[in-house]
Design an enzyme around this catalytic site. Structure first.
Site, short mmCIF file in Angstrom:
data_model
loop_
_atom_site.label_atom_id
_atom_site.label_comp_id
_atom_site.label_asym_id
_atom_site.label_seq_id
_atom_site.Cartn_x
_atom_site.Cartn_y
_atom_site.Cartn_z
N GLY A 258 -14.56 7.35 -12.48
CA GLY A 258 -14.75 7.96 -13.64
C GLY A 258 -16.04 9.07 -13.24
O GLY A 258 -15.97 10.05 -12.58
N SER B 28 -17.51 1.74 -12.32
CA SER B 28 -18.78 2.16 -11.62
C SER B 28 -18.69 2.11 -10.03
O SER B 28 -19.64 1.77 -9.38
CB SER B 28 -19.60 1.03 -12.19
N HIS C 247 -5.25 2.98 -19.61
CA HIS C 247 -6.46 2.94 -19.34
C HIS C 247 -7.19 1.91 -20.72
O HIS C 247 -6.83 2.25 -21.68
CB HIS C 247 -7.08 4.29 -19.36
N GLU D 252 -9.21 -2.65 -13.70
CA GLU D 252 -10.76 -2.12 -14.01
C GLU D 252 -11.15 -3.12 -15.01
O GLU D 252 -10.81 -2.90 -16.14
CB GLU D 252 -10.29 -0.95 -14.91
N GLU E 86 -9.65 2.42 -22.45
CA GLU E 86 -10.26 3.34 -23.27
C GLU E 86 -9.06 3.71 -24.41
O GLU E 86 -9.21 3.97 -25.52
CB GLU E 86 -10.77 4.47 -23.08
N GLY F 239 -18.28 2.51 -16.50
CA GLY F 239 -19.60 3.27 -17.04
C GLY F 239 -20.91 2.58 -17.28
O GLY F 239 -21.71 3.03 -18.06
N ASN G 249 -10.92 10.32 -12.34
CA ASN G 249 -10.22 10.35 -13.81
C ASN G 249 -11.54 11.10 -14.77
O ASN G 249 -12.44 10.64 -14.78
CB ASN G 249 -10.35 8.69 -14.48
N TRP G 250 -11.25 12.50 -14.89
CA TRP G 250 -12.22 13.17 -15.42
C TRP G 250 -12.48 12.79 -16.84
O TRP G 250 -13.46 13.27 -17.63
CB TRP G 250 -11.81 14.74 -15.33
N LYS G 251 -11.63 12.00 -17.58
CA LYS G 251 -11.80 11.76 -18.71
C LYS G 251 -11.72 13.00 -19.65
O LYS G 251 -11.08 13.81 -19.27
CB LYS G 251 -12.93 10.70 -19.30
P1 PGA Z 1 -16.64 4.81 -14.13
O1 PGA Z 1 -15.17 4.97 -14.88
O2 PGA Z 1 -16.33 5.04 -12.77
O3 PGA Z 1 -17.23 5.80 -14.88
O4 PGA Z 1 -16.93 3.55 -14.52
C1 PGA Z 1 -13.93 4.26 -14.29
C2 PGA Z 1 -12.91 4.58 -15.15
O5 PGA Z 1 -12.86 4.41 -16.41
O6 PGA Z 1 -11.63 4.84 -14.74
#
Ligand code: PGA
Length: 252
Positions: free
Chosen positions: A235, A214, A99, A169, A101, A175, A11-13
């Protein structure tokens, strides 16, 4: 029933530049073409503006491309949004929906996520439906109840088997370099499988349940070896070709 093939999704966000994304796609495509048969499916989820170019860059490599969100409608007056149909036309075969976010930044409810997942399936995409508890919810012992309610609220009524994926998640693990223990992940994934079986019966055995939060090349082997874990949603570590590739190589 055939064993579930692991899915390693990046997931490149809102990656900081197109240049970084295109270099990443080119590097991963080269590695995938040079590698023998892979033990997992690998998926890149770039921002919408990069989807077509990334699809072209990875063509013939076996890597799949997915969106990070879609609108619930197939078209219409929705300024700034992207439909599942447009994602499919641009080369996607998956789309992440719900997600945390998006739930946080755009006030997305499980009902909205369910409609997006249904739109994705109607367009021939596999939705990856994200669920997960906050730190306060975990501390209050509400993890399984929260995950169950998000899952049941976000799953389209006719979702079945392999055409839908779930990503567990925990919000507090995204993160943060913190992850649940293997036992905690197994407990939640087992619960998700159980709830899926209640809704879709035997077909639930074909649904991939990913863990996200993470994941790194250092902890991927252990996480991927955990009961009921059928892949990972990555991510930060997906923004570095070598780290992401090594996560793919960690599949059992
Ligand atoms: P992360 O993000 O690997 O940076 O914790 C994962 C995600 O939000 O899909």
């Amino acid at each position: 029933m055939a064993p579930r093939r692991p899915l390693i999704a990046g997931n490149w966000k809102m990656i900081a530049s197109s240049r970084h994304g295109l270099a990443l796609a080119a590097e991963l495509a080269a590695r995938a073409k040079g590698a023998g048969a892979m033990k997992c499916d690998m998926l890149l989820c770039p921002p919408a503006t990069l989807i077509r170019q990334v699809s072209e860059a990875v063509a013939g490599s076996g890597l799949a491309v997915g969106g990070q969100d879609c609108h619930a409608a197939p078209g219409g007056a929705h300024t700034g949004d992207v439909s599942a149909v447009l994602l499919a036309e641009a080369g996607c075969s998956f789309v992440i929906v719900g997600h945390s976010e998006r739930r946080r930044d755009h006030d997305e409810t499980s009902e909205m996520v369910r409609d997006k997942a249904a739109a994705a399936r109607a367009a021939g995409l596999t939705p990856i439906i994200c669920v997960g508890e906050s730190e306060a919810e975990r501390d209050a012992g509400e993890t399984l109840a929260v995950v169950r309610s998000q899952l049941e609220g976000s799953l389209p009524e006719d979702a079945a088997g392999a055409d839908t994926a779930i990503a567990y998640e925990p919000v507090w693990a995204i993160g943060t370099a913190r992850t649940p223990t293997g036992a905690e992940i197994a407990e939640v994934h087992g619960h998700i499988r159980h709830r899926l079986a209640a809704v879709m019966g035997e077909e639930a055995q074909r649904t991939r349940i990913l863990y996200g939060g993470s994941v790194t090349s250092g902890n991927a082997s252990e996480i991927l070896a955990t009961a009921e874990v059928d892949g990972v949603l990555v991510g930060t570590a997906s923004l570095e070709a070598d780290a992401f590739w090594r996560i793919g190589e960690s599949c059992p």
